[in-house]
Scaffold this motif. Structure first.
Motif, PDB file in Angstrom:
ATOM      1  N   LEU A 297       0.749  -1.178  -0.003  1.00  0.00           N
ATOM      2  CA  LEU A 297       0.066   0.079   0.072  1.00  0.00           C
ATOM      3  C   LEU A 297       0.685   1.329   0.054  1.00  0.00           C
ATOM      4  O   LEU A 297       0.569   2.360  -0.482  1.00  0.00           O
ATOM      5  CB  LEU A 297      -0.732   0.007   1.269  1.00  0.00           C
ATOM      6  N   ASP A 298       1.966   1.316   0.869  1.00  0.00           N
ATOM      7  CA  ASP A 298       2.900   2.365   0.827  1.00  0.00           C
ATOM      8  C   ASP A 298       3.255   2.830  -0.733  1.00  0.00           C
ATOM      9  O   ASP A 298       3.284   3.923  -0.988  1.00  0.00           O
ATOM     10  CB  ASP A 298       4.210   1.982   1.523  1.00  0.00           C
ATOM     11  N   LEU A 299       3.959   1.854  -1.503  1.00  0.00           N
ATOM     12  CA  LEU A 299       4.187   2.122  -2.853  1.00  0.00           C
ATOM     13  C   LEU A 299       2.920   2.527  -3.756  1.00  0.00           C
ATOM     14  O   LEU A 299       3.094   3.265  -4.640  1.00  0.00           O
ATOM     15  CB  LEU A 299       5.271   1.029  -3.267  1.00  0.00           C
ATOM     16  N   LEU A 300       1.840   1.662  -3.444  1.00  0.00           N
ATOM     17  CA  LEU A 300       0.697   1.886  -4.296  1.00  0.00           C
ATOM     18  C   LEU A 300       0.397   3.408  -4.161  1.00  0.00           C
ATOM     19  O   LEU A 300      -0.198   3.955  -5.375  1.00  0.00           O
ATOM     20  CB  LEU A 300      -0.445   0.928  -3.981  1.00  0.00           C
ATOM     21  N   ALA A 301       0.337   3.923  -3.046  1.00  0.00           N
ATOM     22  CA  ALA A 301      -0.192   5.530  -2.718  1.00  0.00           C
ATOM     23  C   ALA A 301       0.983   6.176  -3.537  1.00  0.00           C
ATOM     24  O   ALA A 301       0.216   7.061  -4.208  1.00  0.00           O
ATOM     25  CB  ALA A 301      -0.151   5.814  -1.185  1.00  0.00           C
ATOM     26  N   GLU A 302       2.191   5.990  -3.300  1.00  0.00           N
ATOM     27  CA  GLU A 302       3.135   6.857  -4.162  1.00  0.00           C
ATOM     28  C   GLU A 302       3.206   6.819  -5.667  1.00  0.00           C
ATOM     29  O   GLU A 302       3.080   7.947  -6.260  1.00  0.00           O
ATOM     30  CB  GLU A 302       4.580   6.564  -3.597  1.00  0.00           C
ATOM     31  N   LEU A 303       2.557   5.625  -6.197  1.00  0.00           N
ATOM     32  CA  LEU A 303       2.634   5.330  -7.530  1.00  0.00           C
ATOM     33  C   LEU A 303       1.319   5.781  -8.152  1.00  0.00           C
ATOM     34  O   LEU A 303       1.378   6.448  -9.272  1.00  0.00           O
ATOM     35  CB  LEU A 303       2.656   4.008  -7.698  1.00  0.00           C
ATOM     36  N   LEU A 304       0.365   6.118  -7.338  1.00  0.00           N
ATOM     37  CA  LEU A 304      -0.932   6.713  -7.708  1.00  0.00           C
ATOM     38  C   LEU A 304      -0.749   8.219  -7.894  1.00  0.00           C
ATOM     39  O   LEU A 304      -1.268   8.570  -8.694  1.00  0.00           O
ATOM     40  CB  LEU A 304      -2.103   6.221  -6.511  1.00  0.00           C
ATOM     41  N   LEU A 305       0.010   8.857  -6.843  1.00  0.00           N
ATOM     42  CA  LEU A 305       0.242  10.164  -6.967  1.00  0.00           C
ATOM     43  C   LEU A 305       1.206  10.275  -8.437  1.00  0.00           C
ATOM     44  O   LEU A 305       0.645  11.548  -8.878  1.00  0.00           O
ATOM     45  CB  LEU A 305       1.013  10.589  -5.889  1.00  0.00           C
TER      46      LEU A 305
END
Length: 468
Positions: A253-261
């Motif tokens: 989820l950490d990287l998922l959020a950053e990648l969504l941004l």
């Protein structure tokens, strides 16, 4: 080949990965839920952002106000996007605490050292000014130390990501950059984002480096201009798309959020053409992957539409979000939390969730509304769009995809092909030749055997097989 098979390693999936993709919410609804829940949780945890409170139960951080600095970055985006003004209670409390910290003698001593944390001292000072709490004396000190190159942070031997970060803080804060510190454009062109990152073999740290370069280069999605040519923009956008699938399947989820941004920041960026593909992958021709005979029992294939990647990712964040609004971080373990009570439980929850919750809120606050909502309603169950990062689930997907590829129309074949990049990356990084062979077979069935990413994965498989 047996030796290679013995080396296959699939990291354990986090507890929340079991619920990913069970219900695909509308993108707007999922992002709204994530933002509302995250802000509610952050406001309830404000005292834990104080370094003294953190240190009662958690290890002292090298840069003590690190979590608070992240919170101020969110406050700026919330204010800029019109979601929460800087005069609202949550931002006001964060700014009050930041003012207290920068007036402490320890902050001044750390600033004078000009050590590895000098950019963060400078950034905290600048954010206070940007958010209406200027600190003229501290600003003058930051400028003097920057001009003198205290700590040597501007030198060309320093890591390019560190210099990009410093340059972004300098430009955002309105400081005068020393002559030896290049601009963001030249630094970007030396970075992982511009140098053809191998999406099949990116480590977690390299993926974080990529996201941070893109976020600094676009001012956290404030603009979509990258300092590179159009084909390079298309390449990095495709890299981000594949990585979204990889970390969706892993429940990261950490990287998922950053990648969504990052994905939102690159959306509509210069030079983008939807069908652009990277150039050919150098190296020997891969061993051909045999196409199997008919599969006797059809297996249902999870549905994925490329235009729904964001929706699937936002749904995953919303599904994994705790009832209190916290989004679990990579080191969060529910079984550990259940064994704790009182302040120890609160400290553990904050320490293992605050960064991912902030990143999720940041992505939700900075995202641009979808041009047109998709047809899937907020409660319609459509199944998981990708198999999770588990060998048996991927092989199950591959059997169904190979069978479906024989009969489905071109549009559905494209939906299946959209899954290939993430699954190739997952199997390559797990070093699992058997599962990789299955995914390569699907690529051949779908007519994508000559795609650069497929050829690169097949070349790696051939190299593995060459080892006695």
């Amino acid at each position: 080949m047996n030796g290679a098979a013995d080396e296959a390693h699939w990291p354990a999936l986090p507890a929340h990965a079991g619920c990913l993709g069970e219900v695909l919410l509308g993108e707007e609804e999922a992002a709204r839920r994530v933002l509302a829940g995250a802000l509610e949780w952050i406001e309830a945890q404000l005292d834990w952002f104080a370094p003294g409170r953190w240190e009662e139960f958690l290890p002292r951080r090298p840069f003590r106000p690190g979590p608070l600095l992240e919170l101020l970055g969110l406050v700026r985006v919330l204010d800029r996007s019109g979601v929460v003004p800087a005069t609202a209670p949550l931002p006001s409390w964060a700014l009050d605490l930041a003012e207290e910290i920068v007036h402490e003698s320890e902050f001044g001593r750390g600033l004078r050292r000009g050590d590895a944390f000098f950019p963060y001292h400078l950034n905290l000072t600048a954010l206070l000014e940007l958010l209406g709490r200027p600190q003229p004396a501290l600003r003058a000190s930051c400028q003097a130390l920057l001009t003198a190159d205290a700590g040597g942070h501007c030198r060309p031997y320093k890591p390019v990501l560190s210099r990009i970060e410093l340059r972004y803080f300098v430009d955002r804060g309105g400081f005068t950059a020393p002559g030896r510190l290049p601009g963001l454009g030249p630094l970007y062109r030396q970075s992982i984002a511009a140098r053809g990152a191998d999406v099949l073999q990116l480590t977690g740290d390299e993926t974080y480096a990529l996201t941070h370069v893109l976020l600094y280069a676009t001012d956290f999605g404030h603009h979509t201009r990258l300092p590179c040519r159009g084909e390079s923009v298309a390449r990095v956008r495709e890299t981000v798309r594949v990585l979204l699938g990889v970390h969706l399947a892993r429940g990261s989820l950490d990287l998922l959020a950053e990648l969504l941004l990052c994905e939102a920041a690159l959306d509509g960026g210069q030079g983008h053409t939807p069908d652009s593909r990277p150039g050919p992958v150098p190296g020997p021709d891969p061993c051909p992957v045999p196409v199997p005979g008919p599969v006797p029992v059809p297996v249902p294939v999870p549905r994925i539409v490329p235009g729904q990647w964001r929706r699937a990712c936002w749904s995953a964040l919303a599904a994994a979000q705790r009832p209190d609004g916290a989004v679990p971080g990579p080191v969060h373990r529910p079984e550990i939390l259940t064994g704790l009570t009182g302040d120890k439980a609160a400290a553990y929850l904050f320490g293992t969730c605050y960064h991912t919750t902030l990143a999720s809120a940041l992505a939700a606050a900075a995202r641009k509304p979808a041009e047109a909502p998709g047809p899937v309603g907020p409660s319609e169950s459509i199944g998981f769009p990708l198999p999770r990062a588990h060998p048996e689930e991927i092989r199950h997907w591959a059997r169904g995809a190979a069978e479906a590829a024989r009969t489905v129309p071109p549009a559905a074949r494209a939906e299946l092909a959209a899954c290939l990049g993430p699954l190739l990356a997952l199997t390559v990084q797990a070093h699992d030749p058997a599962v990789l062979t299955d995914v390569l077979r699907v690529a051949a069935h779908l007519g994508h055997g000559d795609d650069p990413l497929v050829r690169s994965a097949a070349a790696l498989l051939a190299a593995w097989r060459s080892v006695p």
